[in-house]
Design a protein around this motif. Structure first.
Motif, PDB file in Angstrom:
ATOM      1  N   THR A   1       0.830  -1.207   0.000  1.00 39.46           N
ATOM      2  CA  THR A   1       0.000   0.000   0.000  1.00 39.46           C
ATOM      3  C   THR A   1       0.864   1.257   0.000  1.00 39.46           C
ATOM      4  N   ILE A   2       1.883   1.272   0.851  1.00 38.06           N
ATOM      5  CA  ILE A   2       2.767   2.442   0.952  1.00 38.06           C
ATOM      6  C   ILE A   2       3.586   2.621  -0.325  1.00 38.06           C
TER       7      ILE A   2
ATOM      8  N   GLY B   1       1.415   3.901  -2.995  1.00 36.08           N
ATOM      9  CA  GLY B   1       1.027   5.272  -2.720  1.00 36.08           C
ATOM     10  C   GLY B   1       2.109   6.291  -3.007  1.00 36.08           C
ATOM     11  N   ASN B   2       3.349   5.807  -3.171  1.00 37.26           N
ATOM     12  CA  ASN B   2       4.471   6.728  -3.377  1.00 37.26           C
ATOM     13  C   ASN B   2       5.196   6.542  -4.705  1.00 37.26           C
TER      14      ASN B   2
ATOM     15  N   ALA C   1      -2.673   2.849   7.060  1.00 34.54           N
ATOM     16  CA  ALA C   1      -1.379   3.102   6.415  1.00 34.54           C
ATOM     17  C   ALA C   1      -1.550   3.989   5.194  1.00 34.54           C
ATOM     18  N   PHE C   2      -2.584   3.721   4.406  1.00 35.33           N
ATOM     19  CA  PHE C   2      -2.908   4.546   3.236  1.00 35.33           C
ATOM     20  C   PHE C   2      -3.168   5.983   3.653  1.00 35.33           C
TER      21      PHE C   2
ATOM     22  N   ASN D   1       0.027   7.767   5.051  1.00 31.64           N
ATOM     23  CA  ASN D   1       0.906   8.099   3.930  1.00 31.64           C
ATOM     24  C   ASN D   1       0.404   9.347   3.199  1.00 31.64           C
ATOM     25  N   SER D   2      -0.905   9.434   3.033  1.00 33.64           N
ATOM     26  CA  SER D   2      -1.512  10.599   2.388  1.00 33.64           C
ATOM     27  C   SER D   2      -1.329  11.855   3.240  1.00 33.64           C
TER      28      SER D   2
ATOM     29  N   ILE E   1       1.074  12.398   5.406  1.00 34.14           N
ATOM     30  CA  ILE E   1       2.494  12.783   5.322  1.00 34.14           C
ATOM     31  C   ILE E   1       2.733  13.587   4.053  1.00 34.14           C
ATOM     32  N   GLY E   2       2.056  13.191   2.969  1.00 32.89           N
ATOM     33  CA  GLY E   2       2.159  13.947   1.721  1.00 32.89           C
ATOM     34  C   GLY E   2       1.676  15.377   1.882  1.00 32.89           C
TER      35      GLY E   2
ATOM     36  N   SER F   1       1.696  16.357  -1.736  1.00 34.51           N
ATOM     37  CA  SER F   1       0.290  16.280  -2.133  1.00 34.51           C
ATOM     38  C   SER F   1      -0.225  17.707  -2.311  1.00 34.51           C
TER      39      SER F   1
END
Length: 215
Positions: free
Chosen positions: A34-35, A38-39, A77-78, A81-82, A84-85, A91
């Motif tokens: 997922t991470i 996502g990156n 986790a998704f 991560n978003s 953190i963006g 983001s």
């Protein structure tokens, strides 16, 4: 105590530990996927007009193949991560909104994704039986990205629709209401992502379920 009974109990304990370890490894693996998705470019399917996100696919797989808690962990986790963006500026939309209302971005990025995983897991578990057993994979595969969009955009509108920034975006779609804004901004993309999630996530879940002998 009978030695046979003692041995049987120890075997069960070892078996339980093995299942627990397997659960943790599988969950960690899908969190990592997922991470990574996502990156990197692995999380999108580029088209001439849109970039279709498939980051919800491993979250859906965790929900269906491992269980609701694993799905929620992957959803968390998704979301993290978003978030953190939003903090590091990668983001664009969430980074801009973070300067307006950090708590609103927290809910939009994290809470919405956890809620998405929880609801999808519940629906899957509810319908994964009888005549709907096979269909449940495809329903959950489509529901995960659909609810992701619904909860994400719903939270965004709740906290930010009346801000100058979002009103500027809404003007591009001649949208005067939150619903019109959501449909104009992500309606087509959300529909395509739901179809892709249904086909890709549903098929992967069904194939892996048989390969791993999951019910």
């Amino acid at each position: 105590m009978d030695s046979t009974s003692s041995l049987g109990r120890k075997t069960e304990e070892l078996g339980g530990l093995s299942k627990k370890t397997q659960y943790m490894v599988e969950t960690a693996l899908l969190v990592a996927v997922t991470i990574i998705m996502g990156n990197t470019f692995l999380g999108t399917i580029p088209t001439p007009l849109l970039k279709i996100s498939i980051v919800t696919v491993p979250v859906a797989l965790a929900s269906m193949l491992i269980g609701p808690v694993a799905g929620i962990i992957c959803g968390l986790a998704f979301g993290i991560n978003s978030f953190i963006g939003a903090l590091n500026g990668s983001s664009g939309l969430l980074s801009t909104l973070f300067n307006i209302n950090p708590f609103g971005v927290f809910v939009t990025a994290i809470v919405a994704r956890v809620l998405d995983a929880a609801v999808t897991s519940f629906v899957y578990k509810l319908i994964h039986k009888g005549k709907l057993k096979t269909a449940s994979y495809y329903i959950a595969g489509a529901l995960m990205p659909l609810l992701n969009t619904a909860f994400f955009m719903g939270s965004l509108c709740l906290f930010f629709f009346n801000t100058e920034f979002v009103q500027g975006l809404a003007a591009n779609y001649n949208a005067t209401t939150p619903m019109a804004f959501v449909i104009g901004m992500v309606g087509v993309q959300a529909t395509i992502e739901a179809v892709v999630g249904c086909v890709l996530g549903g098929t992967l879940a069904m194939v892996l379920s048989k390969a791993l002998h999951r019910g």
